[in-house]
Scaffold this motif. Structure first.
Motif, PDB file in Angstrom:
ATOM      1  N   ILE A  31       0.854  -1.180   0.000  1.00 17.22           N
ATOM      2  CA  ILE A  31       0.000   0.000   0.000  1.00 17.22           C
ATOM      3  C   ILE A  31       0.886   1.225   0.000  1.00 17.22           C
ATOM      4  N   LYS A  42      -6.939  -0.553   0.932  1.00 19.87           N
ATOM      5  CA  LYS A  42      -6.702  -1.323  -0.286  1.00 19.87           C
ATOM      6  C   LYS A  42      -7.118  -2.753  -0.012  1.00 19.87           C
ATOM      7  N   ASP A 102      -7.801  -6.799  -1.228  1.00 21.37           N
ATOM      8  CA  ASP A 102      -7.407  -7.888  -2.131  1.00 21.37           C
ATOM      9  C   ASP A 102      -7.954  -9.182  -1.550  1.00 21.37           C
ATOM     10  N   THR A 153      -7.462  -6.656   3.654  1.00 24.87           N
ATOM     11  CA  THR A 153      -7.555  -5.208   3.468  1.00 24.87           C
ATOM     12  C   THR A 153      -6.404  -4.551   4.217  1.00 24.87           C
TER      13      THR A 153
END
Lengths: 112, 111
Positions: free
Chosen positions: B50, B56, B58, B62
């Motif tokens: 990040i 963010k 995935d 997070t």
């Protein structure tokens, strides 16, 4: 897939021996790093190389040297092994301009 | 010496719960932040990176970054026993090629 290999998974050496740890990558990456990992201390940077024959000291270089004669190969040398160098040694790589590092499987070195 | 701090744990969560792993760093000019997972006896494996403030996501992971508070976290939703590992936080500072690692948080997911 990123491929980083290290010469040995486990190694046992005697105090005073000269020890070579080798790291090989198949990604044509410029940057290669050697870390050691000890319980409670995390990963600590020993040396890194940003090109063939180029190297910089990390945070704990004492007792170690390195060699990078070819782009794909980065060697860590313990000139005279001591018991306080018993540790897990990890090689990592990343490409120039990228920041994510990828690790090899590690070498657990025991010095007796 | 730049520092990256993590609670060593173990952090124990039941299967299916959210695991929250935290990391603080000392250098205000730190630029890039990474989470690695390390199983016992294995090498670290990159799971998230990040670079800017915010979240963010995935999959079940997070990453959250708050540069003003010098704080980065990793949330693992629907935790599984296979998530049991040590999670390492790493930071890259401006002008430095190498990463600075925290000592890791051990996560245990109870079946």
């Amino acid at each position: 897939d990123v491929k980083v290999t290290q010469s040995s998974r486990y190694l046992v050496k005697r105090t005073g021996e000269k020890v070579f740890l080798e790291c090989v990558q198949d990604m044509d990456h410029e940057n290669m790093f050697w870390y050691r990992q000890d319980p409670g201390l995390g990963l600590r940077l020993i040396y890194f190389s940003y090109d063939v024959k180029m190297k910089e000291k990390g945070d704990i270089p004492e007792g170690y040297s390195v060699s990078r004669e070819k782009k794909e190969r980065f060697s860590l040398i313990l000139e005279s092994a001591s018991t306080n160098q018993t540790s897990m040694y990890l090689c990592a790589i990343n490409a120039r301009g990228a920041y994510e590092q990828y690790f090899g499987p590690g070498t657990r070195l025991t010095v007796t | 010496q730049k520092e990256v701090e993590q609670n060593s744990g173990p952090l124990s969560v039941p299967e299916g719960a959210i695991a929250s792993l935290n990391c603080t760093y000392s250098d205000r000019v730190s630029q890039s932040f990474f989470w690695y997972r390390q199983y016992s006896g294995k090498s670290p494996e990159l799971i998230m990176s990040i670079y800017s403030n915010g979240d963010k996501e995935d999959g079940r992971f997070t990453a959250q970054l708050n540069k003003a508070s010098q704080y980065v976290s990793l949330l693992i939703r629907d935790s599984q026993p296979s998530d049991s590992a040590t999670y390492l936080c790493a930071v890259r500072d401006t002008g430095r090629r190498a990463l600075t690692f925290g000592s890791g948080t051990r996560l245990q997911v109870q079946p």
